[in-house]
Design a protein around this motif. Structure first.
Motif, PDB file in Angstrom:
ATOM      1  N   ALA A 285       0.837  -1.209   0.000  1.00 48.90           N
ATOM      2  CA  ALA A 285       0.000   0.000   0.000  1.00 48.90           C
ATOM      3  C   ALA A 285       0.866   1.252   0.000  1.00 48.90           C
ATOM      4  O   ALA A 285       0.532   2.255  -0.642  1.00 48.90           O
ATOM      5  N   GLY A 286       2.000   1.193   0.710  1.00 48.58           N
ATOM      6  CA  GLY A 286       2.919   2.328   0.725  1.00 48.58           C
ATOM      7  C   GLY A 286       3.488   2.609  -0.650  1.00 48.58           C
ATOM      8  O   GLY A 286       3.549   3.770  -1.088  1.00 48.58           O
ATOM      9  N   PHE A 287       3.879   1.562  -1.372  1.00 51.05           N
ATOM     10  CA  PHE A 287       4.401   1.761  -2.722  1.00 51.05           C
ATOM     11  C   PHE A 287       3.307   2.258  -3.661  1.00 51.05           C
ATOM     12  O   PHE A 287       3.578   3.022  -4.592  1.00 51.05           O
ATOM     13  N   ALA A 288       2.052   1.843  -3.422  1.00 50.92           N
ATOM     14  CA  ALA A 288       0.947   2.342  -4.244  1.00 50.92           C
ATOM     15  C   ALA A 288       0.795   3.855  -4.077  1.00 50.92           C
ATOM     16  O   ALA A 288       0.599   4.587  -5.054  1.00 50.92           O
ATOM     17  N   LEU A 289       0.892   4.335  -2.823  1.00 48.79           N
ATOM     18  CA  LEU A 289       0.835   5.778  -2.581  1.00 48.79           C
ATOM     19  C   LEU A 289       2.015   6.492  -3.229  1.00 48.79           C
ATOM     20  O   LEU A 289       1.883   7.579  -3.804  1.00 48.79           O
ATOM     21  N   TYR A 290       3.174   5.863  -3.146  1.00 49.09           N
ATOM     22  CA  TYR A 290       4.390   6.436  -3.731  1.00 49.09           C
ATOM     23  C   TYR A 290       4.236   6.585  -5.247  1.00 49.09           C
ATOM     24  O   TYR A 290       4.542   7.642  -5.823  1.00 49.09           O
ATOM     25  N   TYR A 291       3.737   5.549  -5.925  1.00 47.87           N
ATOM     26  CA  TYR A 291       3.565   5.616  -7.379  1.00 47.87           C
ATOM     27  C   TYR A 291       2.447   6.575  -7.769  1.00 47.87           C
ATOM     28  O   TYR A 291       2.483   7.169  -8.844  1.00 47.87           O
ATOM     29  N   MET A 292       1.468   6.758  -6.880  1.00 42.79           N
ATOM     30  CA  MET A 292       0.441   7.758  -7.153  1.00 42.79           C
ATOM     31  C   MET A 292       1.073   9.150  -7.155  1.00 42.79           C
ATOM     32  O   MET A 292       0.718  10.005  -7.979  1.00 42.79           O
ATOM     33  N   GLY A 293       2.020   9.371  -6.247  1.00 40.27           N
ATOM     34  CA  GLY A 293       2.737  10.645  -6.242  1.00 40.27           C
ATOM     35  C   GLY A 293       3.471  10.880  -7.547  1.00 40.27           C
ATOM     36  O   GLY A 293       3.475  11.992  -8.093  1.00 40.27           O
ATOM     37  N   ILE A 294       4.100   9.816  -8.063  1.00 37.53           N
ATOM     38  CA  ILE A 294       4.799   9.922  -9.345  1.00 37.53           C
ATOM     39  C   ILE A 294       3.835  10.393 -10.432  1.00 37.53           C
ATOM     40  O   ILE A 294       4.141  11.302 -11.224  1.00 37.53           O
ATOM     41  N   ASN A 295       2.653   9.795 -10.474  1.00 41.72           N
ATOM     42  CA  ASN A 295       1.705  10.119 -11.538  1.00 41.72           C
ATOM     43  C   ASN A 295       1.044  11.476 -11.344  1.00 41.72           C
ATOM     44  O   ASN A 295       0.653  12.114 -12.319  1.00 41.72           O
ATOM     45  N   ILE A 296       0.935  11.936 -10.095  1.00 42.89           N
ATOM     46  CA  ILE A 296       0.443  13.301  -9.865  1.00 42.89           C
ATOM     47  C   ILE A 296       1.420  14.305 -10.468  1.00 42.89           C
ATOM     48  O   ILE A 296       1.030  15.272 -11.125  1.00 42.89           O
ATOM     49  N   GLY A 297       2.710  14.073 -10.249  1.00 46.01           N
ATOM     50  CA  GLY A 297       3.718  14.940 -10.856  1.00 46.01           C
ATOM     51  C   GLY A 297       3.689  14.874 -12.366  1.00 46.01           C
ATOM     52  O   GLY A 297       3.817  15.899 -13.059  1.00 46.01           O
ATOM     53  N   ALA A 298       3.488  13.657 -12.913  1.00 48.57           N
ATOM     54  CA  ALA A 298       3.414  13.479 -14.365  1.00 48.57           C
ATOM     55  C   ALA A 298       2.214  14.203 -14.953  1.00 48.57           C
ATOM     56  O   ALA A 298       2.246  14.675 -16.094  1.00 48.57           O
ATOM     57  N   PHE A 299       1.134  14.300 -14.180  1.00 44.98           N
ATOM     58  CA  PHE A 299      -0.058  15.013 -14.635  1.00 44.98           C
ATOM     59  C   PHE A 299       0.134  16.529 -14.566  1.00 44.98           C
ATOM     60  O   PHE A 299      -0.183  17.256 -15.512  1.00 44.98           O
ATOM     61  N   ALA A 300       0.675  17.022 -13.451  1.00 40.05           N
ATOM     62  CA  ALA A 300       0.748  18.473 -13.228  1.00 40.05           C
ATOM     63  C   ALA A 300       1.857  19.142 -14.036  1.00 40.05           C
ATOM     64  O   ALA A 300       1.702  20.287 -14.493  1.00 40.05           O
ATOM     65  N   GLY A 301       2.990  18.450 -14.221  1.00 46.94           N
ATOM     66  CA  GLY A 301       4.140  19.076 -14.876  1.00 46.94           C
ATOM     67  C   GLY A 301       3.837  19.648 -16.250  1.00 46.94           C
ATOM     68  O   GLY A 301       4.073  20.847 -16.500  1.00 46.94           O
ATOM     69  N   PRO A 302       3.313  18.835 -17.195  1.00 42.40           N
ATOM     70  CA  PRO A 302       3.041  19.370 -18.535  1.00 42.40           C
ATOM     71  C   PRO A 302       2.018  20.498 -18.553  1.00 42.40           C
ATOM     72  O   PRO A 302       2.049  21.346 -19.452  1.00 42.40           O
ATOM     73  N   LEU A 303       1.093  20.529 -17.572  1.00 36.06           N
ATOM     74  CA  LEU A 303       0.107  21.609 -17.535  1.00 36.06           C
ATOM     75  C   LEU A 303       0.789  22.958 -17.334  1.00 36.06           C
ATOM     76  O   LEU A 303       0.475  23.945 -18.014  1.00 36.06           O
ATOM     77  N   VAL A 304       1.740  22.996 -16.403  1.00 40.89           N
ATOM     78  CA  VAL A 304       2.423  24.259 -16.091  1.00 40.89           C
ATOM     79  C   VAL A 304       3.456  24.614 -17.150  1.00 40.89           C
ATOM     80  O   VAL A 304       3.463  25.720 -17.700  1.00 40.89           O
ATOM     81  N   THR A 305       4.359  23.668 -17.438  1.00 39.37           N
ATOM     82  CA  THR A 305       5.422  23.969 -18.406  1.00 39.37           C
ATOM     83  C   THR A 305       4.844  24.204 -19.799  1.00 39.37           C
ATOM     84  O   THR A 305       5.349  25.046 -20.549  1.00 39.37           O
ATOM     85  N   GLY A 306       3.793  23.467 -20.157  1.00 33.59           N
ATOM     86  CA  GLY A 306       3.193  23.634 -21.474  1.00 33.59           C
ATOM     87  C   GLY A 306       2.559  25.000 -21.650  1.00 33.59           C
ATOM     88  O   GLY A 306       2.710  25.648 -22.686  1.00 33.59           O
ATOM     89  N   TRP A 307       1.828  25.449 -20.619  1.00 32.97           N
ATOM     90  CA  TRP A 307       1.194  26.773 -20.710  1.00 32.97           C
ATOM     91  C   TRP A 307       2.251  27.869 -20.816  1.00 32.97           C
ATOM     92  O   TRP A 307       2.147  28.765 -21.656  1.00 32.97           O
ATOM     93  N   LEU A 308       3.285  27.782 -19.971  1.00 33.56           N
ATOM     94  CA  LEU A 308       4.345  28.790 -20.023  1.00 33.56           C
ATOM     95  C   LEU A 308       5.110  28.729 -21.343  1.00 33.56           C
ATOM     96  O   LEU A 308       5.460  29.762 -21.921  1.00 33.56           O
ATOM     97  N   GLY A 309       5.364  27.502 -21.816  1.00 35.29           N
ATOM     98  CA  GLY A 309       6.100  27.366 -23.064  1.00 35.29           C
ATOM     99  C   GLY A 309       5.393  27.999 -24.230  1.00 35.29           C
ATOM    100  O   GLY A 309       6.023  28.640 -25.084  1.00 35.29           O
ATOM    101  N   GLU A 310       4.071  27.845 -24.290  1.00 30.94           N
ATOM    102  CA  GLU A 310       3.314  28.400 -25.410  1.00 30.94           C
ATOM    103  C   GLU A 310       3.049  29.892 -25.254  1.00 30.94           C
ATOM    104  O   GLU A 310       3.094  30.649 -26.232  1.00 30.94           O
ATOM    105  N   HIS A 311       2.795  30.362 -24.031  1.00 30.40           N
ATOM    106  CA  HIS A 311       2.382  31.748 -23.837  1.00 30.40           C
ATOM    107  C   HIS A 311       3.527  32.688 -23.481  1.00 30.40           C
ATOM    108  O   HIS A 311       3.437  33.898 -23.757  1.00 30.40           O
TER     109      HIS A 311
END
Length: 499
Positions: free
Chosen positions: A158-184
C-alpha cells in the motif's frame, strides 16, 4: 528511556512517525513529495522538449526537423537510464542512498536552471546535468521507500501504491504548467518552472530528512577506504577524459549529433547483452536461478517493446498533437503539450481500479506474464488507433479531434499500469540472489534500450506517412504481446515463484 547525544540525530524515524501519513510512515510523505516534484520537473520539461527542438530559431526553438527532434529527445532518455545503472552502484558503494538522492536532486535543479538560459550551449549543459542527476536520484528513491518498512510489514504494498500515485500526480501536473508557459511566455520559461519545481522538491526532502530511515548511513555495501579513493579518482578522471575527448571530436567535426545518438543506441544494445551474459555465466548463479533467467529475458524484451511505444508519448505523439490535433475542447484552447498530462491523469485514476480488480479476482487473476503481455498489446493498440484519424488526407493540414489522442493515451496508461507493476515485481523475484542488489539496473537497461531503439526509429517520423509510421510500430507491438501470451504455458512453468 534512551536519548541521543546532543547535536546528533537518530538514524531511524521516531516511533510516533510510524503511522503518521495515512497509516504509513511519515517518511513516505517526504519521499512521495520529492517524486511529485521530480516527475513534475522531468516530465514537464520532456513534454515541451521535442516541441522546443522542432520549433524555429525565430521562436527561440532549435530549428530541428521533426524526426531529428524526436531522435535527440529519445537519445536524452537513453542517457538518463544508462546513467541510472551507475547511480545505483554509486549509492551502494560510495554515497549511500540519502546523499545520492540529494546530490542527484541538486544536479537536476541546476540542469533545469541552465536550460532556462536562452542559449543552445546552456541547453546541452542543462540536459547533461539533468541526465547525471536523474541517474543518481531515480534508482535510489524507491530503495529508500523500502527501508521505511520491515520485511514482514503488510503495509509495504500500500505504501508503494501511494508512492507511485505521487509519481503520476507529478506526471499530470508538470506538462500543464510547463506547457502553458512554453506556449504563452516562451520555452525557457517552461524550463524555469521545471527548475522551481525541483527546488521545491529538494527543500521538502531536506526538511523531512529526520523521518527517513537510515539517512545517516554510509553506503550499504561501502568500499574500503583505499578502493573507495581509487574508485572516486577513476570516476572523476574518466569523466574528465570522456568530456575532453567528446569536446575534441566535436570541434574536429567528427562527433556530430547524429553520431552521438548512434553511439548511445549502440551502448544501450551492448549493455544489457553483457549484463545477461555475465549473469548466465557467473559461478555464483545456481542452475535453478539460471533457469528462471530464461523467461526473464522474454519479459525484458516485452518491456523494451512496450516502453518503445510509451516513451513516444513525449516525442512523436507530441509532434503529431502540435501539428494535426485540435487543441480546443468545449471552446477552451490549450497547449498541445497538455495532451501529455492525460497519461498521468489516467494512471492516477486507473491504478486503484486495477489493484481492486486483482484483489477481487484473487488467485483467479492472470499470471504476471499475461499481465505484461496484455500491457504490450494495449501499447500497440494505442498506436494502431492513430492510423484511423491520420488516414485518407490529401495533405498534412488536417486536424483530428482531441479525443483520438486522449483515447490513445488511455490505452497506453492502462498498459503501463499492467506492465510496470508486474514487470518490476517479476524482476525482483527472478533475478539471481548474487545480483539481487542490481535488479533495478536490469529494469533501467530495458528502458535505456527502448529509448535507444526509439532514437533510431523516430528518424522516420515525417519521412513516411503517419498511418504507415503508427501502423507498423503498433502492429509490431501487438504481435510481440501476442507472442508472449502464446508462450504463457512455458513461462508459467519456468517463472516460479512468480504467479
Amino acid at each position: 528511556m534512551s536519548h541521543t547525544a546532543a547535536g546528533t540525530e537518530p538514524d531511524t524515524p521516531r516511533p510516533e512517525d510510524d503511522h503518521a501519513f495515512f497509516g504509513q510512515p511519515r517518511g513516505l510523505m517526504t519521499l512521495s513529495g520529492l517524486e511529485v516534484w521530480e516527475r513534475f520537473s522531468f516530465l514537464g520539461m520532456q513534454a515541451i522538449l521535442v516541441l522546443f527542438f522542432a520549433d524555429s530559431v525565430a521562436n527561440d526553438g532549435m530549428g530541428m526537423d521533426p524526426g531529428t527532434a524526436a531522435s535527440v529527445s529519445a537519445a536524452y532518455g537513453t542517457l538518463v537510464y544508462l546513467v541510472s545503472v551507475a547511480g545505483g552502484w554509486l549509492a551502494d558503494r560510495i554515497l549511500g542512498s540519502y546523499r545520492a538522492v540529494l546530490y542527484g536532486g541538486i544536479l537536476i535543479a541546476c540542469g533545469h536552471y541552465a536550460m532556462a538560459v536562452p542559449t543552445a550551449a546552456m541547453t546541452w549543459v542543462g540536459l547533461g546535468l539533468i541526465s547525471a542527476g536523474t541517474g543518481l536520484l531515480k534508482p535510489n528513491v524507491a530503495s529508500m521507500v523500502g527501508k521505511l518498512y520491515r520485511t514482514e510489514d503488510e503495509r509495504r504494498d500500500a505504501g508503494f501504491a501511494l508512492y507511485y500515485m505521487g509519481i503520476n500526480i507529478g506526471a499530470f501536473a508538470g506538462p500543464l504548467v510547463t506547457g502553458w508557459l512554453g506556449e504563452h511566455a516562451g520555452w525557457h520559461w517552461g524550463f524555469s518552472a521545471a527548475a522551481v519545481g525541483m527546488t521545491f522538491g529538494l527543500i521538502q526532502y531536506v526538511a523531512g530528512r529526520r523521518h527517513l530511515a537510515g539517512r545517516k548511513d554510509t553506503a550499504e555495501y561501502a568500499l574500503a577506504p583505499g578502493p573507495m579513493r581509487r574508485a572516486v579518482l577513476m570516476i572523476a578522471g574518466g569523466a574528465v577524459v570522456v568530456a575532453a575527448a567528446a569536446a575534441g571530436l566535436a570541434l574536429a567535426g567528427w562527433l556530430t549529433m547524429d553520431r552521438f545518438v548512434d553511439v548511445l543506441t549502440l551502448i544501450s544494445v551492448i549493455a544489457p547483452v553483457v549484463y545477461f551474459v555475465v549473469m548466465f555465466r557467473s559461478p555464483r548463479v545456481t542452475s535453478a536461478e539460471r533457469g528462471r533467467l530464461r523467461p526473464y529475458v522474454v519479459l525484458f524484451l516485452a518491456s523494451v517493446v512496450f516502453n518503445f511505444i510509451l516513451f513516444q508519448a513525449y516525442s512523436t505523439m507530441m509532434l503529431l498533437a502540435s501539428t494535426n490535433a485540435r487543441t480546443e475542447i468545449f471552446g477552451y484552447h490549450f497547449p498541445a503539450s497538455w495532451y501529455a498530462s492525460a497519461l498521468g491523469a489516467f494512471e492516477v485514476a486507473l491504478a486503484p481500479v486495477v489493484a481492486a480488480v486483482w484483489a477481487r479476482m484473487g488467485k483467479r487473476q492472470p499470471h504476471a506474464s499475461n499481465k505484461i503481455a496484455i500491457g504490450v498489446v494495449l501499447g500497440g493498440l494505442s498506436f494502431l488507433l492513430m492510423v484511423l484519424p491520420t488516414s485518407g488526407h490529401a495533405d498534412g493540414t488536417y486536424k483530428m479531434a482531441a479525443w483520438w489522442i486522449v483515447g490513445s493515451y488511455l490505452l497506453l496508461g492502462l498498459g503501463d499500469i499492467l506492465l510496470e507493476t508486474s514487470g518490476m515485481s517479476a524482476t525482483t523475484k527472478l533475478a539471481p540472489q548474487a545480483f539481487a542488489s542490481q535488479t533495478m539496473a536490469l529494469w533501467f537497461l530495458s528502458l535505456a534500450l527502448a529509448n535507444g531503439i526509439q532514437a533510431q526509429i523516430v528518424k522516420l517520423y515525417g519521412e513516411v506517412s503517419n498511418p504507415a509510421y503508427f501502423g507498423v510500430n503498433g502492429a509490431v507491438a501487438v504481435v510481440a504481446g501476442v507472442a508472449v501470451i502464446a508462450a504463457a504455458p512455458w513461462l508459467r512453468r519456468t517463472m516460479h515463484p512468480v504467479h
